[in-house]
Design a protein around this motif. Sequence first.
Motif, PDB file in Angstrom:
ATOM      1  N   VAL A  17      -1.900  -2.820   5.988  1.00 50.24           N
ATOM      2  CA  VAL A  17      -3.246  -3.260   6.357  1.00 50.24           C
ATOM      3  C   VAL A  17      -3.393  -4.725   5.949  1.00 50.24           C
ATOM      4  O   VAL A  17      -3.022  -5.099   4.822  1.00 50.24           O
ATOM      5  N   VAL A  18      -3.934  -5.539   6.838  1.00 51.54           N
ATOM      6  CA  VAL A  18      -4.148  -6.956   6.547  1.00 51.54           C
ATOM      7  C   VAL A  18      -5.585  -7.316   6.893  1.00 51.54           C
ATOM      8  O   VAL A  18      -6.040  -7.084   8.021  1.00 51.54           O
ATOM      9  N   HIS A  78      -2.210  -5.645   2.184  1.00 49.75           N
ATOM     10  CA  HIS A  78      -2.085  -4.357   1.494  1.00 49.75           C
ATOM     11  C   HIS A  78      -0.835  -3.663   2.041  1.00 49.75           C
ATOM     12  O   HIS A  78      -0.789  -3.236   3.188  1.00 49.75           O
ATOM     13  N   GLN A  79       0.161  -3.568   1.190  1.00 57.26           N
ATOM     14  CA  GLN A  79       1.500  -3.156   1.614  1.00 57.26           C
ATOM     15  C   GLN A  79       1.813  -1.711   1.261  1.00 57.26           C
ATOM     16  O   GLN A  79       1.527  -1.242   0.158  1.00 57.26           O
ATOM     17  N   PHE A  80       2.464  -1.047   2.181  1.00 61.06           N
ATOM     18  CA  PHE A  80       2.962   0.309   1.963  1.00 61.06           C
ATOM     19  C   PHE A  80       4.400   0.253   1.435  1.00 61.06           C
ATOM     20  O   PHE A  80       5.074  -0.768   1.498  1.00 61.06           O
ATOM     21  N   ALA A  81       4.875   1.354   0.884  1.00 60.07           N
ATOM     22  CA  ALA A  81       6.302   1.590   0.598  1.00 60.07           C
ATOM     23  C   ALA A  81       6.990   0.470  -0.176  1.00 60.07           C
ATOM     24  O   ALA A  81       8.058   0.011   0.204  1.00 60.07           O
ATOM     25  N   GLU A  82       6.412   0.069  -1.297  1.00 61.16           N
ATOM     26  CA  GLU A  82       7.125  -0.886  -2.144  1.00 61.16           C
ATOM     27  C   GLU A  82       8.208  -0.196  -2.959  1.00 61.16           C
ATOM     28  O   GLU A  82       9.198  -0.817  -3.342  1.00 61.16           O
ATOM     29  N   GLU A  83       8.022   1.103  -3.224  1.00 59.51           N
ATOM     30  CA  GLU A  83       8.897   1.819  -4.149  1.00 59.51           C
ATOM     31  C   GLU A  83      10.187   2.343  -3.524  1.00 59.51           C
ATOM     32  O   GLU A  83      11.007   2.920  -4.219  1.00 59.51           O
ATOM     33  N   GLN A  84      10.364   2.174  -2.239  1.00 63.58           N
ATOM     34  CA  GLN A  84      11.535   2.756  -1.594  1.00 63.58           C
ATOM     35  C   GLN A  84      12.237   1.714  -0.751  1.00 63.58           C
ATOM     36  O   GLN A  84      11.610   0.994   0.021  1.00 63.58           O
ATOM     37  N   ILE A  85      13.538   1.622  -0.896  1.00 61.28           N
ATOM     38  CA  ILE A  85      14.326   0.641  -0.157  1.00 61.28           C
ATOM     39  C   ILE A  85      14.733   1.223   1.195  1.00 61.28           C
ATOM     40  O   ILE A  85      15.241   2.347   1.251  1.00 61.28           O
TER      41      ILE A  85
END
Length: 396
Positions: free
Chosen positions: A60-61, A134-141
Motif C-alpha cells: 500500500v502506498v 507500507h510493505q508486505f513480506a519483509e520477513e521472507q526471501i
Amino acid sequence: MTEKLFEDLQAIYPEMVEFRREMHMNPELSFQEVHTPKKIANYLRDLGLEVRTEVGGRGVVGKLQGEKPGKTIAFRADFDALPIQDQKNVDYKSTVDGAMHACGHDIHTASLLGAAKVLSQHKDKISGSIVFIHQFAEEQIPGGAISMIEDGCLDGVDEIYGAHVWTSIPLGTIGIIGDYAMAAGDQFDIEIIGKGGHGAKPHVTVDSIYIASQVLNQLHQIVGRQVDPLKTGVITVGKINGGQAFNIIAENTNMSGTVRTFDAEVRDTIEEKIKQVTTAVCEGLGGTANISYTRGYPALYNHPEPLKNVDDLAQNVVGKPHVKYLLPSPGMEDFAYYVKEVPGAFFFIGGANEEINAVYPNHHPKFDVDERCMLNAAKMFISLALQEKQGADDER
C-alpha cells in the motif's frame, strides 16, 4: 511548527495504540496479508491521501501532496508477522495460532500512520510531497521490497527513510549506524550423496553423515582462514538431516545454513569457497554434493547526508545523550533494496523497558516493546518530513 505537530501526535497516541494492538492480535504472515493492507489503505484514504493498493502484490502506498514545491520524501514501514507462537501474557496477545508480531512491524505501521495523520492535517505547510510506503513480506526471501519498487513505489522519490524498533536499546533512545548498518543475508543448501549400507559394514559404504561432519568443520574455517581479518563474515549451519535408523549408514544427508556479510567481495569469496570446500571434501571421501547458494537481501547502506539528517533530528527528538551510535547488525533487512535505488537512511528506535518485561529480542516468542516508542518513531518521521522540506535548522 514541529512542536505543534508533536502536540497533535500526542493527542492521537491512544489511536496509535489501538491500531497497533489490533494488528498484534490479528497477525498475518508474509504473502498472506489480506486484512492488514485493507485496513491501512482505508486509514490513509480517510486522511484524504492519494492511495495505491496491491502495489507489487500486497503493498500500500499513500501520497501527501504539499502546497509548496519541494522534494519528494518517502517513509517505509513493514506489516507482516512471523510464524512464531505468541507466549506473552498480555491482553493484546495474538489470537492466531502459530503467528505473531515478533519483530515490531505492528509498531512500525502504527507509527507511520500516526505521522501520516498529523502531517496530513498540516499539508498547507508542507513543501513537496511525502510518500508513505507500507510493505508486505519483509520477513521472507524474496521480500516485498523488490516487487514494490518494480511497481513504481519509488517513482519520483528523492530520499527514503525507515525505522526499526529495537529491544537492545531502551525506550527514549534512538540508534544510529553509519555506512553499512545491516548485513547481506544468503542461504545455502547442500545435499551430500554417499552410498548407504549396514552400520556394521562401513567399509563397503560411503557414509554421508560422516562426510557432512567434515564439511561442517571445513565450512567454519573459511571466515577464519580465507577472509581478510580486517573484514567480517558469518557462516552458520542451522540444519542437518540424515539417516533413518541406528544401524543403517545414510546414503543422503542434507545441510542448510546462512551467510552474513557486509563487504561485496567477501560475499563473493564465501560463496565460492563454500562450493569449493564442499566439493573437495565430498570427492575426497568418496561422495558427491549438490550445492545450491541463494542470495538474499544485500547489505543495507546508510547514505551520509540522509544519515546526518537522522542524527541531527534525533538529537532534537530524544536529546543528544540518548542518541546511541551502534555497531552494525548481522541481521538483514530488505530496506536495503530501497537505498540501492535512492539515497536514504535506516535507524533504530529504542523500545526496551524492564518494568513491563519488554526485554526479549526480536523474533522471540515473548517479544514486546514499550508502546511509547511509537511516539519517538513518529516524531522522527515528522521531523524528517519538515526538515527536508522547510530547512528546519532555523526552528532548532
